[in-house]
Design a protein around this motif. Structure first.
Motif, PDB file in Angstrom:
ATOM      1  N   LEU A 320      -9.059 -30.382  96.002  1.00 59.27           N
ATOM      2  CA  LEU A 320      -9.614 -31.721  96.169  1.00 59.27           C
ATOM      3  C   LEU A 320      -9.873 -32.323  94.785  1.00 59.27           C
ATOM      4  N   PRO A 321      -9.984 -33.661  94.692  1.00 56.58           N
ATOM      5  CA  PRO A 321     -10.272 -34.281  93.385  1.00 56.58           C
ATOM      6  C   PRO A 321     -11.589 -33.782  92.812  1.00 56.58           C
ATOM      7  N   LYS A 322     -11.695 -33.854  91.510  1.00 61.79           N
ATOM      8  CA  LYS A 322     -12.785 -33.195  90.810  1.00 61.79           C
ATOM      9  C   LYS A 322     -14.158 -33.695  91.232  1.00 61.79           C
ATOM     10  N   GLU A 323     -14.259 -34.985  91.561  1.00 60.62           N
ATOM     11  CA  GLU A 323     -15.586 -35.497  91.931  1.00 60.62           C
ATOM     12  C   GLU A 323     -16.095 -34.869  93.221  1.00 60.62           C
ATOM     13  N   LYS A 324     -15.215 -34.177  93.943  1.00 61.65           N
ATOM     14  CA  LYS A 324     -15.662 -33.539  95.186  1.00 61.65           C
ATOM     15  C   LYS A 324     -16.008 -32.057  95.003  1.00 61.65           C
ATOM     16  N   TRP A 325     -15.888 -31.570  93.755  1.00 56.35           N
ATOM     17  CA  TRP A 325     -16.226 -30.165  93.543  1.00 56.35           C
ATOM     18  C   TRP A 325     -17.716 -29.969  93.652  1.00 56.35           C
ATOM     19  N   LYS A 326     -18.106 -28.849  94.192  1.00 56.88           N
ATOM     20  CA  LYS A 326     -19.518 -28.674  94.556  1.00 56.88           C
ATOM     21  C   LYS A 326     -20.014 -27.277  94.267  1.00 56.88           C
ATOM     22  N   GLU A 371      -8.082 -27.836  85.314  1.00 51.80           N
ATOM     23  CA  GLU A 371      -9.516 -28.070  85.390  1.00 51.80           C
ATOM     24  C   GLU A 371     -10.194 -26.931  86.142  1.00 51.80           C
ATOM     25  N   ALA A 372      -9.582 -26.581  87.247  1.00 53.26           N
ATOM     26  CA  ALA A 372     -10.175 -25.540  88.084  1.00 53.26           C
ATOM     27  C   ALA A 372     -10.287 -24.238  87.313  1.00 53.26           C
ATOM     28  N   LEU A 373      -9.220 -23.901  86.586  1.00 52.62           N
ATOM     29  CA  LEU A 373      -9.240 -22.686  85.780  1.00 52.62           C
ATOM     30  C   LEU A 373     -10.317 -22.757  84.726  1.00 52.62           C
ATOM     31  N   LYS A 374     -10.413 -23.937  84.081  1.00 57.11           N
ATOM     32  CA  LYS A 374     -11.374 -24.120  83.000  1.00 57.11           C
ATOM     33  C   LYS A 374     -12.789 -23.969  83.549  1.00 57.11           C
ATOM     34  N   THR A 375     -13.028 -24.601  84.671  1.00 61.49           N
ATOM     35  CA  THR A 375     -14.353 -24.544  85.265  1.00 61.49           C
ATOM     36  C   THR A 375     -14.741 -23.111  85.611  1.00 61.49           C
ATOM     37  N   GLN A 376     -13.763 -22.392  86.136  1.00 61.70           N
ATOM     38  CA  GLN A 376     -14.083 -21.029  86.544  1.00 61.70           C
ATOM     39  C   GLN A 376     -14.338 -20.118  85.357  1.00 61.70           C
ATOM     40  N   ASN A 377     -13.664 -20.405  84.246  1.00 66.54           N
ATOM     41  CA  ASN A 377     -13.821 -19.521  83.096  1.00 66.54           C
ATOM     42  C   ASN A 377     -14.946 -19.957  82.168  1.00 66.54           C
ATOM     43  N   PRO A 389     -14.522 -25.373  92.217  1.00 64.75           N
ATOM     44  CA  PRO A 389     -13.466 -26.236  92.731  1.00 64.75           C
ATOM     45  C   PRO A 389     -13.393 -26.123  94.257  1.00 64.75           C
ATOM     46  N   THR A 390     -13.176 -27.238  94.903  1.00 65.20           N
ATOM     47  CA  THR A 390     -13.082 -27.207  96.359  1.00 65.20           C
ATOM     48  C   THR A 390     -11.658 -27.532  96.777  1.00 65.20           C
ATOM     49  N   ALA A 391     -11.348 -27.181  97.996  1.00 62.40           N
ATOM     50  CA  ALA A 391      -9.995 -27.398  98.492  1.00 62.40           C
ATOM     51  C   ALA A 391     -10.067 -27.700  99.976  1.00 62.40           C
ATOM     52  N   LYS A 392      -8.957 -28.157 100.502  1.00 64.90           N
ATOM     53  CA  LYS A 392      -8.890 -28.371 101.951  1.00 64.90           C
ATOM     54  C   LYS A 392      -7.671 -27.663 102.523  1.00 64.90           C
ATOM     55  N   VAL A 393      -7.787 -27.313 103.796  1.00 65.92           N
ATOM     56  CA  VAL A 393      -6.698 -26.592 104.454  1.00 65.92           C
ATOM     57  C   VAL A 393      -5.641 -27.606 104.900  1.00 65.92           C
ATOM     58  N   VAL A 394      -4.395 -27.362 104.529  1.00 62.57           N
ATOM     59  CA  VAL A 394      -3.337 -28.291 104.922  1.00 62.57           C
ATOM     60  C   VAL A 394      -2.273 -27.622 105.798  1.00 62.57           C
ATOM     61  N   GLY A 395      -2.421 -26.346 106.025  1.00 60.85           N
ATOM     62  CA  GLY A 395      -1.445 -25.687 106.891  1.00 60.85           C
ATOM     63  C   GLY A 395      -1.930 -24.291 107.217  1.00 60.85           C
ATOM     64  N   ILE A 396      -1.509 -23.787 108.364  1.00 62.46           N
ATOM     65  CA  ILE A 396      -1.914 -22.439 108.761  1.00 62.46           C
ATOM     66  C   ILE A 396      -0.673 -21.579 108.877  1.00 62.46           C
TER      67      ILE A 396
END
Ligand SMILES: [Zn+2]
Lengths: 997, 252
Positions: A320-326, A371-377, A389-396
């Motif tokens: 998801l876009p960065k402003e939605k990371w929580k 960004e996600a990598l940077k944030t995590q490290n 970083p947050t994400a959404k499910v787009v397929g199963i």
């Protein structure tokens, strides 16, 4: 896409060859594939009433002929003559539970076309069908119509593969009917009708035109006298109008999944990620997905982002876009609390209102991952590290759906509805709290309220807030022993059905009268056994033990050393690789011990009789024989298959009494004394090497011997004889591990226990330092063991045990593995402080031991090792399965104790001693050793929440209690609590509630 | 996981054969009567192999000259278009280790079979090209060379015939594997001299349990004999045709 090439060539008599041509696309490249396809006329119809097919049989490589399964006199119903059923793919996929049930569906033919479709759509259902065919109980048969020259159909140009397959199935039905009416033995049996079951109306119409009798599932079930009961079991999405859930087709609640092509593309260029969803047990709307490349999991928040994913599903996610990371939420959210008022008949789309689609370009998406990598490290102390970083499910990719246990949630139903017997919708709350509730429709609501029920999930349409399922069966009253036991077995995936016929067929024909042969030169293998019947062997086990895995002996050698033998039940003499019996054992992997029930890994005949090393009879065994000196040093070790005769089966207590009684000076008792002395020395050596002595609050439930009501809970006691047996079993396991590793460097079945990460102990050590001025060292297991010994509080004798319990929780779990997957230093068993270890001593109840037996037998040249135990990939799968089953068995055992402890507490509410083991700003966690239970006591129930002061550095919480007296509790404090058991409405489970006195 | 059952409990394989059935085998000899001394085309299932034999001829260079016997060379050409799935399988490029190894093995097989001492100071060159692959590649190459040598009239002791055999579920031998089966099953390739039980070549690249070996060998040997008979029939048939046409020519 397939293009059929209708050129046929006669090859030899009865064999025609044709070509299957199709274009396959993989990773965007198209390639043409040509395969040969042989059509034949010698495929038997497998009907016992057929006079023709018996004559066309061909033997398999072992000279056996195929077995005819279909009865000559199949079922007839009112309005429907004797008939064989032919099932269509959709019926199998949707109603597999019903097909497996024992009341209907006998004499069924599965065309190969259908079987292949099922296999491609769902492999688990394919294996279930295959096991139905194998077991013979329901008379299922597979007919390979695509290899039969009269049944094979070519695909027409412009015909879809599906249509071609449907036509092939109908062609088969037509052929089969004709074949039966031509060749059936009409003098002895009445004519047999072929009935084609299909839920597709279009296909049924076509079948009728072609003269095939076809029915939908509903129509077929209507022939049965108990049709109404059976209809409840029918899943929820065939074309019957009465079953239409989604009245509001235009309402869309969930985002649509991406197309397969988009998913593949996204995975390939790394804008999408694949992983398994792990839903938080505390918050059903928060999940995490671990993906490769990222060290920490991605967070998935909210219903919309989870997008119908179940806990354990394999999904594809998009960042998801960065402003939605929580931050991960610290709230506890439970489905029924949040959505208690949803109406089972409605679909509300309120979640949809604030659903603004945010579009991001491909490049932005790629930047996002950096960004996600940077944030995590990032530095763990900075603010940004808390944001995930947050994400959404787009397929199963793959659903983790299985039968689930739950109960009808009482506020989803209108009590007035109960009077009528019409079909009603209701919600089922599942026992697993991380799963959403499921909507089912049933006619039998009245009966099912207050019962534990099993349901199956059918689908989760885009416009339905909840998944849809159907009722499978009822387990019984909530809180009844039967229902709760079965429920927990189902929830932990423990296979508890009785052993099937083909498994039992692998047992010796003689049954209980099987004996060790008199003639010890009867065959090559028995000649290799050592006759140890002169040794004074005995077994020591818990009282009432019937599956005796191990027995021991010791005798003085002329040179003054000791000969000590550990004799293990020779299970692999009876369980041969590649038999149904072995397959069943491998899949169960362990016996499961519940408070009042044992689910065996192997059939009773083996476990409690033929393998069990019972006293006074000859038994086959696998022996490890050491020469030990007086200080228990190993001089020599020998492994051999043997024959033994146990002189006595002792319980731990009996053995202890016998050893303690000085008047007993017979040879057997003296042997046991020697074993005891040697075991004490072995134990000392182990402890000196740094073996840990950890504790877990193991409790045992006493049953009232008359009513079998649980009456008392007791913490397990240990005797010296317990550790006598244990020490020699450890020694045997270690010796065997070395031997099989030396012979099978890549595939030896071993067990390891990793070093605990230091961070696991950080909090515990901080608490120790502040509260008790003590410290646990972590340099190695020796230091850990020593420092644990030193942590003694003279005022509180239980404190040391408490600390051991808490340390145990900081440890890693031991695991089975294949020697090729780790390097030698990583084989180490931390808790036992040995460099290599395996399980060898309980083959009756653990599959690891069975494998170890086979490998050891091969290592000593007794017999050759089957290829599956030499194949690294297959062994890896075996080890994985054993680990999983082992874990589940432990969970099931604990849940069973928990249930019984709840029942005991229901009857006697009491005040008990407890210990504070964790402290939060809004509550404390207390452990009650007597019951082995722990529970959170919230601040509100302690006293005035506003008066509370939380001293985080000193692990102290002070507050004014209900009587307005100031009170301070700190971690490790001994407190008196009132223990009672309360019934949790939501989960319908009992749990302990503690009140501070 | 494969999408189909490799060997169903009903006893049928992916392509509809039973365990001991070999695929449709067709072969021709003397396919290139002008350009070489002996030639053959062999097709088993969809595996198609062509061989041309030159010789005995004067060696091109002196280094390949032996005083007491003929010098044997085998050139193997497996073009990439022959692969079952051209995109995924690129293992066998020309001059790869595997091809070189195979060429050496083929030389070893045939130099014991051909009576080389009858042709001292000459060279015999065998060129084999694989046109299409669908399993049993090495056996097809051996069979095809065997046929081309017979066509060339070079003296040899007997036919050599080859087949492969896999093992399903560590239990059931499966004869003459196609490409799909080779992916899934451990198998060995065997070459037999004439109708004897003399094994002149055995290749095993996967793990097979030792106790199953005897069973597999027995079945492979009878399979090889069947292939030998099929090839022999074809050779006799075409010889008759050739004799007939020669007779007709001589009458004219
Ligand atoms: Zn028949």
């Amino acid at each position: 896409m397939a293009i059929e090439n209708p050129s046929k060539r006669l090859f030899t008599n009865g064999l025609v060859v044709t070509q299957k041509v199709f274009v396959r696309s993989r990773n965007g490249d198209a390639s043409k594939v040509v395969r040969e396809h042989y059509l034949r006329d010698d495929i038997p119809c497998l009907s016992k009433g057929c006079t023709y097919c018996q004559n066309i049989l061909k033997p398999d490589p072992e000279g056996n002929f195929v077995h005819f399964t279909l009865s000559a006199t199949p079922l007839s119903l009112e309005g429907l003559a004797h008939h064989y059923l032919v099932l269509d793919t959709n019926i199998i996929l949707h109603a597999i539970d019903l097909i497996e049930s024992s009341s209907i569906f006998f004499d069924v033919v599965i065309p190969q076309t259908v079987l292949e479709e099922v296999r491609n759509r769902s492999f688990p259902i394919y294996t279930r069908i295959r096991s139905l065919v194998r077991s013979d109980e329901k008379r299922f048969a597979v007919f390979h119509n695509d290899f039969h020259q009269d049944c094979y159909v070519y695909r027409n140009p412009s015909e879809s593969m599906n249509d071609r397959n449907d036509r092939a199935i109908r062609q088969f039905c037509q052929w089969f009917q004709l074949h039966l009416s031509t060749y059936q033995d009409k003098d002895h049996y009445s004519p047999i009708q072929v009935v084609f079951l299909c839920n597709d109306r279009d296909s049924r119409e076509k079948a009728k035109k072609e003269g095939i009798l076809s029915k939908s599932l509903f129509e077929y079930i209507d022939y049965f006298p108990n049709a109404n009961d059976l209809k409840d079991l029918i899943p929820n999405y065939d074309d019957e109008p009465s079953n239409d859930f989604s009245k509001n087709k235009h309402q869309i609640t969930y985002p649509e999944y991406y197309s397969t092509a988009k998913l593949m593309g996204g995975l390939k260029n790394a804008t999408l990620y694949q992983g398994i969803v792990n839903v938080s047990p505390y918050n059903f709307l928060e999940g995490q997905v671990s993906v490769p490349n990222l060290s920490k999991p991605l967070l998935i928040l909210g219903r919309e982002s989870l997008n119908r994913a179940f806990n354990g599903d394999q999904v594809v996610v998009e960042l998801l876009p960065k402003e939605k990371w929580k931050k991960p939420s610290s709230l506890i959210m439970e489905d029924d609390v949040v959505n208690a008022n949803d109406n089972a008949d409605d679909d509300d789309s309120e979640d949809n209102k604030n659903n603004k689609t945010i579009s991001i370009s491909e490049t932005e998406r790629k930047l996002l991952i950096y960004e996600a990598l940077k944030t995590q490290n990032a530095d763990p102390n900075s603010e940004s590290s808390v944001i995930l970083p947050t994400a959404k499910v787009v397929g199963i990719v793959k659903r983790n759906w299985r039968p689930f246990v739950g109960q009808i949630s009482s506020h989803s139903i209108d009590l007035n509805d109960l009077k009528s017997n019409s079909t009603k919708s209701c919600f089922v709350a599942l026992m697993d709290k991380s799963l959403p509730k499921v909507r089912i429709r049933t006619r039998r609501m009245k009966e099912l309220i207050g019962k534990r029920i099993v349901i199956s999930i059918d689908s989760w349409p885009i416009n339905s807030k909840y998944p849809q399922g159907h009722f499978v069966r009822s387990l019984g009253e909530i809180e009844s022993v039967e229902a709760e036991t079965e429920a927990l077995l189902l929830e932990y995936g423990v296979e508890y059905k009785p052993f099937s016929k083909n498994v039992l067929d692998c047992l010796p024909k003689e049954g209980h009268s099987w004996k060790v042969p008199q003639d010890l030169n009867a065959d090559e293998l028995i000649k290799k056994r050592k006759d140890l019947r002169d040794r004074l062997v005995c077994s020591i086990d818990p009282p009432g033990c019937v599956d005796i895995d191990d027995a021991l002996h010791a005798r003085r050698l002329p040179n003054g050393n000791w000969e000590v033998g550990v004799h293990i039940a020779d299970v692999t003499h009876f369980v041969k690789p590649n038999t149904p019996l072995d397959a069943e054992g491998a899949s169960r992997a362990t016996s499961v011990y519940l408070v009042d029930k044992r689910i065996d890994m192997l059939p009773l005949l083996l476990g409690t009789d033929l393998c069990s090393l019972k006293p006074y009879v000859d038994r086959f065994s696998f022996s490890v024989i050491w020469e030990l000196d007086d200080d228990a040093n190993i001089i020599n070790v020998d492994y051999t298959k043997s024959i033994i005769k146990s002189r006595e089966a002792f319980s731990y207590e009996q053995a202890q009494l016998r050893i303690d009684d000085k008047n007993n000076q017979d040879e057997l008792t003296n042997g046991m004394r020697a074993l005891l002395q040697l075991s004490i020395k072995l134990k000392q050596k182990r402890l000196d090497a740094g073996a840990l002595n950890l504790a877990s609050p193991e409790v045992k439930v006493h049953m009232d011997s008359e009513t079998y009501d649980p009456s008392e809970v007791e913490v397990k006691k240990l005797l010296a004889t317990n550790s006598l047996v244990e020490e020699f079993m450890l020694l045997a396991n270690i010796s065997v591990a070395r031997k099989i590793y030396s012979s099978f460097e890549q595939t030896a079945m071993l067990r390891r226990h990793g070093d605990p990460p230091a961070t696991n102990f950080t909090l515990l050590n901080q608490m120790l330092k502040v509260r008790k001025n003590m410290h646990i060292s972590l340099e190695n297991s020796k230091a850990l063991a020593d420092s644990l010994d030193n942590c003694v509080d003279p005022k509180d004798p239980y404190f040391n045990t408490l600390l051991r319990i808490m340390s145990t929780r900081c440890m890693l779990a031991a695991e089975y593995f294949i020697s090729g997957s780790f390097s030698y230093p990583e084989f180490k068993h931390y808790g036992l402080a040995v460099d290599i270890y395996t399980h060898f001593t309980s083959p009756i109840r653990r599959y690891c031991d069975v494998v170890a037996h086979r490998q050891l037998a091969a290592a000593i040249g007794y017999e050759s090792l089957d290829i599956i135990h030499r194949d690294k990939n297959k062994m890896d799968l075996i080890a994985k399965n054993i680990n999983k089953r082992h874990r589940n068995a432990q969970f099931a055992g604990r849940a069973s104790i928990e249930y019984y402890v709840g029942q005991v507490m229901k009857n006697n509410e009491s005040s008990e001693e407890g210990y504070v083991i964790k402290i939060f700003s809004n509550g404390i966690v207390v452990l009650v050793p007597k019951f082995g239970v722990e529970s959170l006591i919230k601040l509100e129930s302690l006293g005035d929440p506003n008066s509370a002061v939380f001293d985080e550095d000193n692990f102290e919480l002070s507050f004014k209690n209900k009587k307005n007296v100031k009170r301070t509790v700190a971690v490790f404090d001994r407190v008196i609590v009132q223990v009672k058991s309360v019934f949790d409405e939501r989960t319908s489970k009992r749990k302990a509630e503690l009140v501070l006195v | 996981m494969s999408r189909q059952e490799i060997y169903s409990p009903e006893g049928l394989r992916v392509d509809g054969r039973r365990w001991n059935e070999i695929r449709r085998l067709s072969c021709k000899i003397n396919t290139h009567p002008i350009s070489c001394d002996g030639s053959s085309y062999l097709q088993i299932g969809n595996t198609k192999v062509m061989t041309m034999v030159h010789g005995p001829i004067e060696p091109k260079n002196k280094s390949s000259l032996l005083q007491d016997r003929a010098y044997l060379t085998v050139n193997l050409n497996i073009p990439s278009f022959s692969f079952f799935n051209a995109t995924t399988n690129k293992k066998l490029s020309k001059n790869s280790k595997k091809i070189l190894e195979l060429q050496v093995s083929l030389v070893n097989i045939f130099q014991d079979l051909i009576i080389l001492k009858n042709y001292p100071r000459t060279q015999i060159i065998i060129n084999t090209i694989v046109l299409n692959q669908d399993g049993s590649l090495i056996s097809s190459i051996i069979n095809s060379i065997s046929l081309a040598l017979i066509d060339s009239g070079i003296s040899m002791y007997d036919y050599i015939s080859s087949v492969n055999c896999g093992l399903f579920n560590s239990k059931f031998p499966i004869l003459d594997l196609n490409y799909l089966e080779e992916l899934d099953l451990p198998f060995l390739t065997i070459a037999i001299i004439g109708k004897s039980e003399n094994v002149s070549f055995l290749l095993l690249e996967n793990n097979l349990p030792l106790d199953a070996l005897e069973k597999i060998l027995a079945i492979s040997i009878s399979g090889s004999h069947r292939i030998k008979d099929l090839m022999d029939n074809q050779v006799k048939k075409s010889s008759k045709l050739r004799i007939k046409s020669i007779n007709e020519q001589s009458i004219n």
